[in-house]
Design a protein around this motif. Sequence first.
Motif, PDB file in Angstrom:
ATOM      1  N   GLY A 107     -44.833  76.188 -53.100  1.00  0.00           N
ATOM      2  CA  GLY A 107     -44.756  77.187 -54.165  1.00  0.00           C
ATOM      3  C   GLY A 107     -44.466  78.578 -53.653  1.00  0.00           C
ATOM      4  N   SER A 108     -43.808  79.349 -54.481  1.00  0.00           N
ATOM      5  CA  SER A 108     -43.487  80.729 -54.101  1.00  0.00           C
ATOM      6  C   SER A 108     -44.691  81.640 -54.193  1.00  0.00           C
ATOM      7  CB  SER A 108     -42.384  81.293 -55.005  1.00  0.00           C
ATOM      8  OG  SER A 108     -41.145  80.815 -54.600  1.00  0.00           O
ATOM      9  N   LYS A 109     -45.684  81.242 -54.988  1.00  0.00           N
ATOM     10  CA  LYS A 109     -46.880  82.088 -55.030  1.00  0.00           C
ATOM     11  C   LYS A 109     -47.484  82.130 -53.634  1.00  0.00           C
ATOM     12  CE  LYS A 109     -50.700  82.912 -58.097  1.00  0.00           C
ATOM     13  NZ  LYS A 109     -51.690  82.331 -59.015  1.00  0.00           N
ATOM     14  N   TYR A 132     -45.051  91.767 -60.066  1.00  0.00           N
ATOM     15  CA  TYR A 132     -45.737  90.465 -60.002  1.00  0.00           C
ATOM     16  C   TYR A 132     -46.974  90.688 -59.111  1.00  0.00           C
ATOM     17  CZ  TYR A 132     -46.223  85.458 -58.740  1.00  0.00           C
ATOM     18  OH  TYR A 132     -46.683  84.174 -58.521  1.00  0.00           O
ATOM     19  N   TYR A 135     -47.938  90.157 -54.901  1.00  0.00           N
ATOM     20  CA  TYR A 135     -47.500  90.981 -53.753  1.00  0.00           C
ATOM     21  C   TYR A 135     -48.580  92.018 -53.418  1.00  0.00           C
ATOM     22  CZ  TYR A 135     -43.002  89.640 -56.000  1.00  0.00           C
ATOM     23  OH  TYR A 135     -41.980  88.988 -56.631  1.00  0.00           O
ATOM     24  N   CYS A 184     -37.883  91.844 -56.701  1.00  0.00           N
ATOM     25  CA  CYS A 184     -37.822  90.570 -57.426  1.00  0.00           C
ATOM     26  C   CYS A 184     -36.740  90.681 -58.497  1.00  0.00           C
ATOM     27  CB  CYS A 184     -39.193  90.302 -58.060  1.00  0.00           C
ATOM     28  SG  CYS A 184     -39.194  88.923 -59.221  1.00  0.00           S
ATOM     29  N   ASN A 188     -39.490  89.534 -62.958  1.00  0.00           N
ATOM     30  CA  ASN A 188     -40.663  89.284 -63.777  1.00  0.00           C
ATOM     31  C   ASN A 188     -41.515  90.541 -63.617  1.00  0.00           C
ATOM     32  OD1 ASN A 188     -42.910  88.380 -65.092  1.00  0.00           O
ATOM     33  ND2 ASN A 188     -43.574  86.987 -63.468  1.00  0.00           N
ATOM     34  N   ASP A 216     -37.749  88.194 -53.881  1.00  0.00           N
ATOM     35  CA  ASP A 216     -38.214  87.051 -54.677  1.00  0.00           C
ATOM     36  C   ASP A 216     -37.143  86.709 -55.710  1.00  0.00           C
ATOM     37  OD1 ASP A 216     -39.530  85.262 -56.329  1.00  0.00           O
ATOM     38  OD2 ASP A 216     -41.417  86.383 -56.347  1.00  0.00           O
ATOM     39  N   ALA A 218     -37.118  83.899 -57.619  1.00  0.00           N
ATOM     40  CA  ALA A 218     -37.661  82.728 -58.328  1.00  0.00           C
ATOM     41  C   ALA A 218     -36.887  82.409 -59.612  1.00  0.00           C
ATOM     42  CB  ALA A 218     -39.135  82.968 -58.662  1.00  0.00           C
ATOM     43  N   TYR A 219     -36.222  83.423 -60.177  1.00  0.00           N
ATOM     44  CA  TYR A 219     -35.550  83.215 -61.472  1.00  0.00           C
ATOM     45  C   TYR A 219     -34.032  83.235 -61.351  1.00  0.00           C
ATOM     46  CZ  TYR A 219     -40.234  83.849 -63.227  1.00  0.00           C
ATOM     47  OH  TYR A 219     -41.580  83.689 -63.466  1.00  0.00           O
ATOM     48  N   SER A 247     -37.901  79.150 -55.759  1.00  0.00           N
ATOM     49  CA  SER A 247     -38.859  78.149 -56.245  1.00  0.00           C
ATOM     50  C   SER A 247     -38.181  77.172 -57.190  1.00  0.00           C
ATOM     51  CB  SER A 247     -39.982  78.875 -56.989  1.00  0.00           C
ATOM     52  OG  SER A 247     -40.817  77.941 -57.620  1.00  0.00           O
ATOM     53  N   SER A 249     -39.957  75.898 -59.493  1.00  0.00           N
ATOM     54  CA  SER A 249     -40.870  75.924 -60.647  1.00  0.00           C
ATOM     55  C   SER A 249     -40.151  76.172 -61.959  1.00  0.00           C
ATOM     56  CB  SER A 249     -41.935  76.999 -60.449  1.00  0.00           C
ATOM     57  OG  SER A 249     -42.916  76.523 -59.573  1.00  0.00           O
ATOM     58  N   LYS A 250     -39.427  77.278 -62.039  1.00  0.00           N
ATOM     59  CA  LYS A 250     -38.783  77.629 -63.302  1.00  0.00           C
ATOM     60  C   LYS A 250     -37.396  77.022 -63.366  1.00  0.00           C
ATOM     61  CE  LYS A 250     -42.537  79.804 -63.748  1.00  0.00           C
ATOM     62  NZ  LYS A 250     -42.971  81.148 -63.936  1.00  0.00           N
ATOM     63  N   ARG A 258     -44.789  71.337 -57.857  1.00  0.00           N
ATOM     64  CA  ARG A 258     -44.957  72.238 -56.715  1.00  0.00           C
ATOM     65  C   ARG A 258     -43.932  71.989 -55.611  1.00  0.00           C
ATOM     66  NH1 ARG A 258     -46.168  75.769 -58.778  1.00  0.00           N
ATOM     67  NH2 ARG A 258     -46.869  76.874 -56.933  1.00  0.00           N
ATOM     68  N   ALA A 260     -41.052  74.732 -53.315  1.00  0.00           N
ATOM     69  CA  ALA A 260     -40.349  76.011 -53.214  1.00  0.00           C
ATOM     70  C   ALA A 260     -39.838  76.138 -51.784  1.00  0.00           C
ATOM     71  CB  ALA A 260     -41.304  77.159 -53.540  1.00  0.00           C
TER      72      ALA A 260
HETATM   73  N1  PLP Z   1     -42.552  84.739 -58.109  1.00  0.00           N
HETATM   74  C1  PLP Z   1     -42.500  85.192 -59.366  1.00  0.00           C
HETATM   75  C2  PLP Z   1     -41.817  86.474 -59.640  1.00  0.00           C
HETATM   76  C3  PLP Z   1     -43.099  84.478 -60.413  1.00  0.00           C
HETATM   77  O1  PLP Z   1     -43.050  84.950 -61.662  1.00  0.00           O
HETATM   78  C4  PLP Z   1     -43.766  83.272 -60.120  1.00  0.00           C
HETATM   79  C5  PLP Z   1     -44.435  82.478 -61.166  1.00  0.00           C
HETATM   80  O2  PLP Z   1     -44.586  82.814 -62.288  1.00  0.00           O
HETATM   81  C6  PLP Z   1     -43.810  82.847 -58.802  1.00  0.00           C
HETATM   82  C7  PLP Z   1     -43.195  83.596 -57.817  1.00  0.00           C
HETATM   83  C8  PLP Z   1     -44.591  81.618 -58.425  1.00  0.00           C
HETATM   84  O3  PLP Z   1     -43.849  80.491 -58.377  1.00  0.00           O
HETATM   85  P1  PLP Z   1     -44.423  79.100 -57.874  1.00  0.00           P
HETATM   86  O4  PLP Z   1     -44.702  78.291 -59.103  1.00  0.00           O
HETATM   87  O5  PLP Z   1     -43.322  78.533 -57.031  1.00  0.00           O
HETATM   88  O6  PLP Z   1     -45.675  79.328 -57.077  1.00  0.00           O
END
Ligand code: PLP
Length: 409
Positions: A107-109, A132, A135, A184, A188, A216, A218-219, A247, A249-250, A258, A260
Amino acid sequence: MITVNENFLKLQAGYLFPEINRRVAAFARTHPEASIIKMGIGDVTEPLAPAVVEAMHRAVDEMGKRDTLRGYGPEQGYAFLREAVVQNCYYSRGVNIEPDEVFISDGSKCDTGNLQEIFGLDNVVAVTDPVYPVYVDTNVMAGRTGAWDKTRGQYAGIVYMPCTAENGFVPELPDKPVDMIYLCYPNNPTGAVATVEQLKKWVDYARENKAIILYDAAYEAFITDGNIPHSIYEVDGARDVAIEFRSFSKTAGFTGVRCAYVVVPHSLKAGQKEGSSVDLHPIWSRRHCTKFNGASYISQAGAAAVYTEQGKKQIQEVIDLYMGNAAVMREALGKLGYAVYGGQNAPYIWVKTRNGMSSWEFFDLLLQKTHVVCTPGAGFGAAGEGYVRFSAFNLPDRVIEAMDRITKL
Ligand code: PLP
């Protein structure tokens, strides 16, 4: 007596989503008949793509037989996935990333939170405002951010870079030197994107100031405009100064599966106190392999299916559905006279409240009168005050219903 890591005591309560849940639960208790439409949290609502489900079923079957079972895999991820990533995400866009520069994770988190560990504690951290929260909080835990400044509502040791409608939600370069720069895009919570020219300024800054950009993306899969870069490495010179997070995820509905990855190019360097510099790739590799035992084979098999012909098509259909929701929301809220941002290359819509209404006042009004839940922008940072975020991750008929209710109000 055992002592605590006091940095953890400096953390501000992560009160945004718990507070939203508290208010929604209180409302639901007093209005049991209300059909509440949640457009707050950014979690996917569509099922996994059939190609992914099939690949994961196959992987489970393999694990169920002695001949084909997989035990511990490579900590950095299976070669089949790292190769698919570079072919489909980088080579296809003219970017040269080697498979061994890609580290698969769960995961990216975790990745965005963990990466700061390889940098010295005296580095100055720069984040966008709104941001986000991971960080900031992970740097607080490490002790890199100083005390909480009550009057500013920010950590004294962090450089916050306001993202406003005036700067298109892409920050200006800081007026004091910074070392670790978190960006990012697509963003987000604002849904903003950054052009190659805008990112180039940051890459040049990082090169001149020997800083590192933690990018980041992720999107990135939600970008529809062909001129917007999907990767920081589409910018000349970024390979020497940027780490990129991606990631599934989205992109592919993997929030509950899970998987990333993070890209750490071989050319990245960081200084030592005595003046010389060291390569970051082996240091991250050491960190990753010491603390992580690899993402599950089943997740990685599913992730690789995202890059098959069927997988790509099916995933695009889901992304189009979410982006269709975003278009409906943009149109409805725009017609009502709201200043609406994002939602064209990102699954988030960032809406300015009117008549000086605060983020939380708008949230409460919407909940009470329309039973629609959004996310108050103030929860993402001081510059988010006066905004709310709507998520496009929802069922299309619920989105239409939500917009109808808001229009009637
Ligand atoms: N980075 C950003 C900007 C996000 O909004 C999110 C999740 O909402 C993540 C990372 C986390 O992603 P992951 O589900 O891969 O942990």
